[in-house]
Scaffold this motif. Structure first.
Motif, PDB file in Angstrom:
ATOM      1  N   VAL A  40      57.419 -16.971 -82.407  1.00 38.18           N
ATOM      2  CA  VAL A  40      58.312 -17.657 -81.471  1.00 38.18           C
ATOM      3  C   VAL A  40      59.774 -17.358 -81.800  1.00 38.18           C
ATOM      4  N   LEU A  41      60.129 -17.404 -83.074  1.00 42.95           N
ATOM      5  CA  LEU A  41      61.513 -17.128 -83.466  1.00 42.95           C
ATOM      6  C   LEU A  41      61.898 -15.683 -83.139  1.00 42.95           C
ATOM      7  N   ARG A  42      60.991 -14.766 -83.361  1.00 44.02           N
ATOM      8  CA  ARG A  42      61.287 -13.364 -83.059  1.00 44.02           C
ATOM      9  C   ARG A  42      61.463 -13.169 -81.556  1.00 44.02           C
ATOM     10  N   VAL A  43      60.625 -13.840 -80.760  1.00 46.42           N
ATOM     11  CA  VAL A  43      60.768 -13.767 -79.304  1.00 46.42           C
ATOM     12  C   VAL A  43      62.132 -14.306 -78.883  1.00 46.42           C
ATOM     13  N   PHE A  44      62.538 -15.413 -79.516  1.00 48.80           N
ATOM     14  CA  PHE A  44      63.833 -16.015 -79.152  1.00 48.80           C
ATOM     15  C   PHE A  44      65.000 -15.091 -79.492  1.00 48.80           C
ATOM     16  N   PHE A  45      65.029 -14.608 -80.745  1.00 46.67           N
ATOM     17  CA  PHE A  45      66.181 -13.827 -81.192  1.00 46.67           C
ATOM     18  C   PHE A  45      66.184 -12.394 -80.650  1.00 46.67           C
ATOM     19  N   MET A  46      65.032 -11.812 -80.430  1.00 48.68           N
ATOM     20  CA  MET A  46      64.970 -10.411 -80.021  1.00 48.68           C
ATOM     21  C   MET A  46      64.832 -10.214 -78.509  1.00 48.68           C
ATOM     22  N   ILE A  47      64.232 -11.189 -77.813  1.00 53.31           N
ATOM     23  CA  ILE A  47      63.972 -11.023 -76.387  1.00 53.31           C
ATOM     24  C   ILE A  47      64.899 -11.881 -75.536  1.00 53.31           C
ATOM     25  N   TYR A  48      64.921 -13.192 -75.799  1.00 54.18           N
ATOM     26  CA  TYR A  48      65.628 -14.105 -74.903  1.00 54.18           C
ATOM     27  C   TYR A  48      67.132 -14.177 -75.179  1.00 54.18           C
ATOM     28  N   LEU A  49      67.500 -14.321 -76.450  1.00 54.18           N
ATOM     29  CA  LEU A  49      68.917 -14.510 -76.771  1.00 54.18           C
ATOM     30  C   LEU A  49      69.811 -13.384 -76.246  1.00 54.18           C
ATOM     31  N   PRO A  50      69.420 -12.097 -76.385  1.00 56.62           N
ATOM     32  CA  PRO A  50      70.288 -11.030 -75.844  1.00 56.62           C
ATOM     33  C   PRO A  50      70.413 -11.037 -74.327  1.00 56.62           C
ATOM     34  N   ASN A  51      69.468 -11.704 -73.630  1.00 61.45           N
ATOM     35  CA  ASN A  51      69.496 -11.736 -72.169  1.00 61.45           C
ATOM     36  C   ASN A  51      70.075 -13.028 -71.612  1.00 61.45           C
TER      37      ASN A  51
END
Length: 313
Positions: free
Chosen positions: A193-204
């Motif tokens: 979940v943290l990786r999805v947040f920092f790598m996928i959602y946060l940059p977008n």
């Protein structure tokens, strides 16, 4: 028998012809918004021209449209007022640290409240949102801050502002409008979940996070009431609180600035001698200018972020 083929040309659609009513509406519309823009900008312009004009003319209210007797000695003398450099540093620090913490917390909580796997997600979301409508009041809040050791502490400027329900609602709505397939594809590859947040959602999330950053930075930079309530240590005074004090003590500060200016070898004529009006105008300009310069940098994200974050779908 010969068959004749007729070539069909695409029909051209003519543009809408502007009527006299359309022209009149455009003129009235542009005139109204230009006038509104001038009315909004003039107070800032008035502060600036009076801070760089002859102090005797400014005190009499004779400077209205253009600077008169241009000079910059007001800013030099004001910077020698006791506590001003430290207050500027405190305001800058609380704005940078507080805005960063608020943006990250809003982004993470807004993302987590969209995750169905989160335990009691609906309860915690409502628990956060309900704080927008209810408050314990000033005295209980002061007691809490004192028991937590935050009075006369720099972190009293940061920690109470980290979780902001309004910003969380904006980010949550924005995240719900992003393609769910992005997260599903990452999870198939084994992302947490943290990786999805920092790598996928946060940059977008750039548009909505820029919007949150504007709101948070302006709130942090302009805040002075928390200093008034929780802080008595002069080393923790903010620039806005000093402005509040300077406005209330402009007469004595003008005399102090005159004495300091004389010791520094500054001009002692009526045009450059500090007055209560010049103190108010100059310090107000110092407080307002950073926001005036920074806001346009985020303007292109602001409208997009607030629209996408406020309306689902």
């Amino acid at each position: 028998m010969t068959t004749t083929h007729t070539e069909h040309k695409p029909t051209q659609v003519t543009g809408h012809t502007r009527t006299s009513g359309d022209v009149l509406f455009s003129i009235v519309n542009y005139s109204f918004f230009i006038l509104l823009a001038v009315l909004c900008a003039y107070p800032f312009y008035y502060l600036i021209i009076n801070s760089v004009s002859a102090n005797d003319l400014s005190a009499l209210g004779d400077v209205r449209l253009f600077p008169q007797g241009f000079h910059l000695s007001n800013f030099e003398q004001v910077f020698h007022l006791q506590g001003l450099p430290m207050a500027a540093a405190v305001s800058l620090a609380r704005t940078v640290i507080g805005t960063t913490a608020t943006v990250l917390a809003s982004a993470f909580l807004g993302f987590m409240f969209t995750q169905e796997r989160m335990w009691a997600r609906r309860f915690w979301y409502r628990f956060v949102v309900i704080t927008m409508y209810f408050s314990a009041g000033l005295i209980p809040l002061f007691i809490i801050m004192k028991n937590l050791g935050l009075t006369n502490n720099f972190w009293v400027y940061v920690l109470p502002f980290v979780v902001q329900p309004f910003f969380i609602v904006l980010v949550k709505t924005y995240v719900e409008g992003m393609p769910r397939e992005l997260q599903e594809a990452a999870e198939v590859d084994g992302a947490s979940v943290l990786r999805v947040f920092f790598m996928i959602y946060l940059p977008n999330m750039t548009p909505i996070l820029a919007t949150v950053a504007i709101f948070a930075a302006v709130t942090q930079w302009n805040s002075f009431q928390d200093t008034l309530i929780y802080v008595t240590d002069q080393s923790l005074y903010t620039l806005q609180y000093l402005l509040y004090m300077f406005i209330n003590q402009a007469n004595s500060l003008a005399q102090a600035a005159q004495n300091a200016g004389g010791n520094l070898g500054a001009l002692a004529d009526a045009a450059s001698t500090q007055t209560p009006t010049s103190i108010r105008m100059t310090v107000s300009v110092l407080v307002v200018l950073p926001i005036i310069f920074i806001y346009p940098l985020f303007q292109r994200f602001f409208v997009k972020g607030i629209m996408l974050g406020a309306v689902k779908g």
